[in-house]
Design a protein around this motif. Structure first.
Motif, PDB file in Angstrom:
ATOM      1  N   GLU A  97       9.658  10.601   5.223  1.00 22.41           N
ATOM      2  CA  GLU A  97       9.959   9.954   6.498  1.00 22.41           C
ATOM      3  C   GLU A  97       9.378   8.537   6.555  1.00 22.41           C
ATOM      4  O   GLU A  97      10.008   7.604   7.060  1.00 22.41           O
ATOM      5  CB  GLU A  97       9.399  10.800   7.642  1.00 22.41           C
ATOM      6  N   GLU A  98       8.167   8.365   6.022  1.00 21.14           N
ATOM      7  CA  GLU A  98       7.536   7.045   6.029  1.00 21.14           C
ATOM      8  C   GLU A  98       8.270   6.089   5.092  1.00 21.14           C
ATOM      9  O   GLU A  98       8.466   4.906   5.429  1.00 21.14           O
ATOM     10  CB  GLU A  98       6.076   7.165   5.608  1.00 21.14           C
ATOM     11  N   LEU A  99       8.684   6.582   3.935  1.00 20.25           N
ATOM     12  CA  LEU A  99       9.435   5.737   3.004  1.00 20.25           C
ATOM     13  C   LEU A  99      10.754   5.285   3.621  1.00 20.25           C
ATOM     14  O   LEU A  99      11.150   4.121   3.471  1.00 20.25           O
ATOM     15  CB  LEU A  99       9.670   6.483   1.690  1.00 20.25           C
ATOM     16  N   ASP A 100      11.420   6.185   4.331  1.00 20.50           N
ATOM     17  CA  ASP A 100      12.665   5.821   5.025  1.00 20.50           C
ATOM     18  C   ASP A 100      12.403   4.759   6.087  1.00 20.50           C
ATOM     19  O   ASP A 100      13.172   3.806   6.230  1.00 20.50           O
ATOM     20  CB  ASP A 100      13.313   7.049   5.666  1.00 20.50           C
ATOM     21  N   PHE A 101      11.317   4.921   6.836  1.00 18.63           N
ATOM     22  CA  PHE A 101      10.965   3.957   7.882  1.00 18.63           C
ATOM     23  C   PHE A 101      10.674   2.581   7.266  1.00 18.63           C
ATOM     24  O   PHE A 101      11.148   1.558   7.756  1.00 18.63           O
ATOM     25  CB  PHE A 101       9.756   4.449   8.680  1.00 18.63           C
ATOM     26  N   LEU A 102       9.918   2.571   6.183  1.00 20.41           N
ATOM     27  CA  LEU A 102       9.597   1.307   5.521  1.00 20.41           C
ATOM     28  C   LEU A 102      10.845   0.644   4.945  1.00 20.41           C
ATOM     29  O   LEU A 102      10.978  -0.584   4.995  1.00 20.41           O
ATOM     30  CB  LEU A 102       8.543   1.532   4.432  1.00 20.41           C
ATOM     31  N   LYS A 103      11.756   1.432   4.425  1.00 22.21           N
ATOM     32  CA  LYS A 103      13.008   0.892   3.898  1.00 22.21           C
ATOM     33  C   LYS A 103      13.830   0.251   5.017  1.00 22.21           C
ATOM     34  O   LYS A 103      14.455  -0.784   4.825  1.00 22.21           O
ATOM     35  CB  LYS A 103      13.799   2.003   3.217  1.00 22.21           C
ATOM     36  N   ALA A 104      13.791   0.861   6.206  1.00 25.28           N
ATOM     37  CA  ALA A 104      14.521   0.326   7.364  1.00 25.28           C
ATOM     38  C   ALA A 104      13.828  -0.884   7.983  1.00 25.28           C
ATOM     39  O   ALA A 104      14.427  -1.593   8.790  1.00 25.28           O
ATOM     40  CB  ALA A 104      14.701   1.421   8.414  1.00 25.28           C
ATOM     41  N   HIS A 105      12.557  -1.109   7.614  1.00 23.54           N
ATOM     42  CA  HIS A 105      11.766  -2.215   8.161  1.00 23.54           C
ATOM     43  C   HIS A 105      11.122  -3.019   7.028  1.00 23.54           C
ATOM     44  O   HIS A 105       9.902  -2.994   6.854  1.00 23.54           O
ATOM     45  CB  HIS A 105      10.697  -1.679   9.119  1.00 23.54           C
ATOM     46  N   PRO A 106      11.933  -3.768   6.281  1.00 27.52           N
ATOM     47  CA  PRO A 106      11.388  -4.516   5.141  1.00 27.52           C
ATOM     48  C   PRO A 106      10.424  -5.630   5.555  1.00 27.52           C
ATOM     49  O   PRO A 106       9.715  -6.174   4.702  1.00 27.52           O
ATOM     50  CB  PRO A 106      12.634  -5.072   4.450  1.00 27.52           C
ATOM     51  N   GLU A 107      10.360  -5.953   6.832  1.00 33.98           N
ATOM     52  CA  GLU A 107       9.438  -6.989   7.302  1.00 33.98           C
ATOM     53  C   GLU A 107       7.983  -6.509   7.309  1.00 33.98           C
ATOM     54  O   GLU A 107       7.059  -7.318   7.414  1.00 33.98           O
ATOM     55  CB  GLU A 107       9.846  -7.463   8.706  1.00 33.98           C
ATOM     56  N   ILE A 108       7.764  -5.215   7.189  1.00 40.43           N
ATOM     57  CA  ILE A 108       6.398  -4.672   7.128  1.00 40.43           C
ATOM     58  C   ILE A 108       5.844  -4.941   5.739  1.00 40.43           C
ATOM     59  O   ILE A 108       6.502  -4.688   4.732  1.00 40.43           O
ATOM     60  CB  ILE A 108       6.390  -3.161   7.438  1.00 40.43           C
ATOM     61  N   THR A 109       4.644  -5.466   5.685  1.00 39.46           N
ATOM     62  CA  THR A 109       3.997  -5.796   4.413  1.00 39.46           C
ATOM     63  C   THR A 109       3.187  -4.617   3.910  1.00 39.46           C
ATOM     64  O   THR A 109       2.419  -4.026   4.665  1.00 39.46           O
ATOM     65  CB  THR A 109       3.071  -7.018   4.587  1.00 39.46           C
ATOM     66  N   GLN A 110       3.355  -4.326   2.620  1.00 39.87           N
ATOM     67  CA  GLN A 110       2.597  -3.255   1.980  1.00 39.87           C
ATOM     68  C   GLN A 110       1.923  -3.770   0.719  1.00 39.87           C
ATOM     69  O   GLN A 110       2.560  -4.428  -0.090  1.00 39.87           O
ATOM     70  CB  GLN A 110       3.533  -2.134   1.525  1.00 39.87           C
ATOM     71  N   HIS A 111       0.659  -3.450   0.571  1.00 44.00           N
ATOM     72  CA  HIS A 111      -0.067  -3.688  -0.670  1.00 44.00           C
ATOM     73  C   HIS A 111      -0.642  -2.344  -1.083  1.00 44.00           C
ATOM     74  O   HIS A 111      -1.588  -1.857  -0.462  1.00 44.00           O
ATOM     75  CB  HIS A 111      -1.212  -4.690  -0.468  1.00 44.00           C
ATOM     76  N   THR A 112      -0.042  -1.736  -2.087  1.00 43.60           N
ATOM     77  CA  THR A 112      -0.560  -0.454  -2.545  1.00 43.60           C
ATOM     78  C   THR A 112      -1.918  -0.674  -3.216  1.00 43.60           C
ATOM     79  O   THR A 112      -2.274  -1.803  -3.585  1.00 43.60           O
ATOM     80  CB  THR A 112       0.396   0.206  -3.551  1.00 43.60           C
ATOM     81  N   ALA A 113      -2.656   0.406  -3.385  1.00 39.84           N
ATOM     82  CA  ALA A 113      -3.941   0.307  -4.083  1.00 39.84           C
ATOM     83  C   ALA A 113      -3.729  -0.216  -5.500  1.00 39.84           C
ATOM     84  O   ALA A 113      -4.516  -1.036  -5.988  1.00 39.84           O
ATOM     85  CB  ALA A 113      -4.633   1.669  -4.101  1.00 39.84           C
ATOM     86  N   ARG A 114      -2.680   0.234  -6.149  1.00 33.42           N
ATOM     87  CA  ARG A 114      -2.389  -0.243  -7.518  1.00 33.42           C
ATOM     88  C   ARG A 114      -2.078  -1.737  -7.524  1.00 33.42           C
ATOM     89  O   ARG A 114      -2.573  -2.479  -8.360  1.00 33.42           O
ATOM     90  CB  ARG A 114      -1.224   0.540  -8.116  1.00 33.42           C
ATOM     91  N   GLN A 115      -1.269  -2.193  -6.570  1.00 32.74           N
ATOM     92  CA  GLN A 115      -0.957  -3.619  -6.484  1.00 32.74           C
ATOM     93  C   GLN A 115      -2.225  -4.431  -6.231  1.00 32.74           C
ATOM     94  O   GLN A 115      -2.394  -5.515  -6.802  1.00 32.74           O
ATOM     95  CB  GLN A 115       0.056  -3.882  -5.372  1.00 32.74           C
ATOM     96  N   MET A 116      -3.096  -3.911  -5.387  1.00 30.94           N
ATOM     97  CA  MET A 116      -4.352  -4.622  -5.118  1.00 30.94           C
ATOM     98  C   MET A 116      -5.181  -4.732  -6.396  1.00 30.94           C
ATOM     99  O   MET A 116      -5.802  -5.760  -6.647  1.00 30.94           O
ATOM    100  CB  MET A 116      -5.140  -3.916  -4.016  1.00 30.94           C
ATOM    101  N   HIS A 117      -5.175  -3.686  -7.180  1.00 31.30           N
ATOM    102  CA  HIS A 117      -5.911  -3.698  -8.452  1.00 31.30           C
ATOM    103  C   HIS A 117      -5.277  -4.702  -9.421  1.00 31.30           C
ATOM    104  O   HIS A 117      -5.980  -5.506 -10.040  1.00 31.30           O
ATOM    105  CB  HIS A 117      -5.925  -2.296  -9.060  1.00 31.30           C
ATOM    106  N   LEU A 118      -3.944  -4.662  -9.563  1.00 32.50           N
ATOM    107  CA  LEU A 118      -3.260  -5.527 -10.531  1.00 32.50           C
ATOM    108  C   LEU A 118      -3.242  -6.997 -10.100  1.00 32.50           C
ATOM    109  O   LEU A 118      -3.466  -7.885 -10.924  1.00 32.50           O
ATOM    110  CB  LEU A 118      -1.832  -5.029 -10.764  1.00 32.50           C
ATOM    111  N   ARG A 119      -2.965  -7.264  -8.840  1.00 35.88           N
ATOM    112  CA  ARG A 119      -2.916  -8.646  -8.340  1.00 35.88           C
ATOM    113  C   ARG A 119      -4.289  -9.223  -8.129  1.00 35.88           C
ATOM    114  O   ARG A 119      -4.481 -10.427  -8.184  1.00 35.88           O
ATOM    115  CB  ARG A 119      -2.176  -8.707  -7.001  1.00 35.88           C
TER     116      ARG A 119
END
Length: 177
Positions: A97-119
């Motif tokens: 349900e959350e993935l569907d919501f995020l897909k419908a709202h691409p303006e929401i910014t997400q930084h996953t823990a992995r992205q935070m580690h890599l970036r």
């Protein structure tokens, strides 16, 4: 829940008379009445910086919408919050349900823990700051499960691959600088 939330809102309203307010402890569902009070008190658009293992975007969880898994979904219903001013950091577990919501709202910014580690923590902090630059007020919510269970073993919802305490402290130092 209703009586508890009403009590939290009443006490939070008094605390928000100060220009910098910190609320500590409790189940993450306490964010719902705290943010509602913040929304009413600020009475202007604001940003939300959500540091957590989970997005907490479920419409309901275990039968009701006041769950710890619904905090940001409720926040987006408040008059002064905007999805473009919602920034997630440390996320690493979602329900469909959350993935569907995020897909419908691409303006929401997400930084996953992995992205935070890599970036890197610094790049992530600067991006979060830039995303929230045009709002005067920011509600920062931090769930202890943003940390890897090695650093926060007592959390009720552990998810492997989280931030280290050093990464979290550095991120917060940069955000508040």
């Amino acid at each position: 829940w209703e009586r508890f939330f009403d009590t939290v809102r009443e006490r939070a309203g008094s605390a928000l008379e100060h220009p910098f307010t910190i609320f500590l402890g409790g189940d993450h569902s306490v964010t719902i009445p705290l943010m509602k009070t913040f929304d009413e008190h600020i009475n202007a658009p604001y940003g939300i910086l959500h540091i957590d293992a989970h997005a907490d975007l479920a419409d309901s969880y275990e039968g009701h919408g006041w769950s710890h898994a619904c905090t940001e979904r409720r926040a987006l219903e408040y008059p002064h919050s905007r999805s473009e001013h919602l920034v997630f950091c440390g996320i690493r577990a979602w329900v469909e349900e959350e993935l569907d919501f995020l897909k419908a709202h691409p303006e929401i910014t997400q930084h996953t823990a992995r992205q935070m580690h890599l970036r890197g923590i610094e790049a992530t902090a600067h991006d979060a700051i830039n995303r929230l630059r045009d709002v005067e007020h920011i509600y920062l919510t931090l769930d202890i499960d943003c940390l890897d269970p090695a650093y926060a073993p007592g959390t009720g919802t552990p998810e492997a691959g989280g931030l280290t305490t050093r990464q979290l402290l550095e991120f917060l130092r940069l955000i508040f600088a």
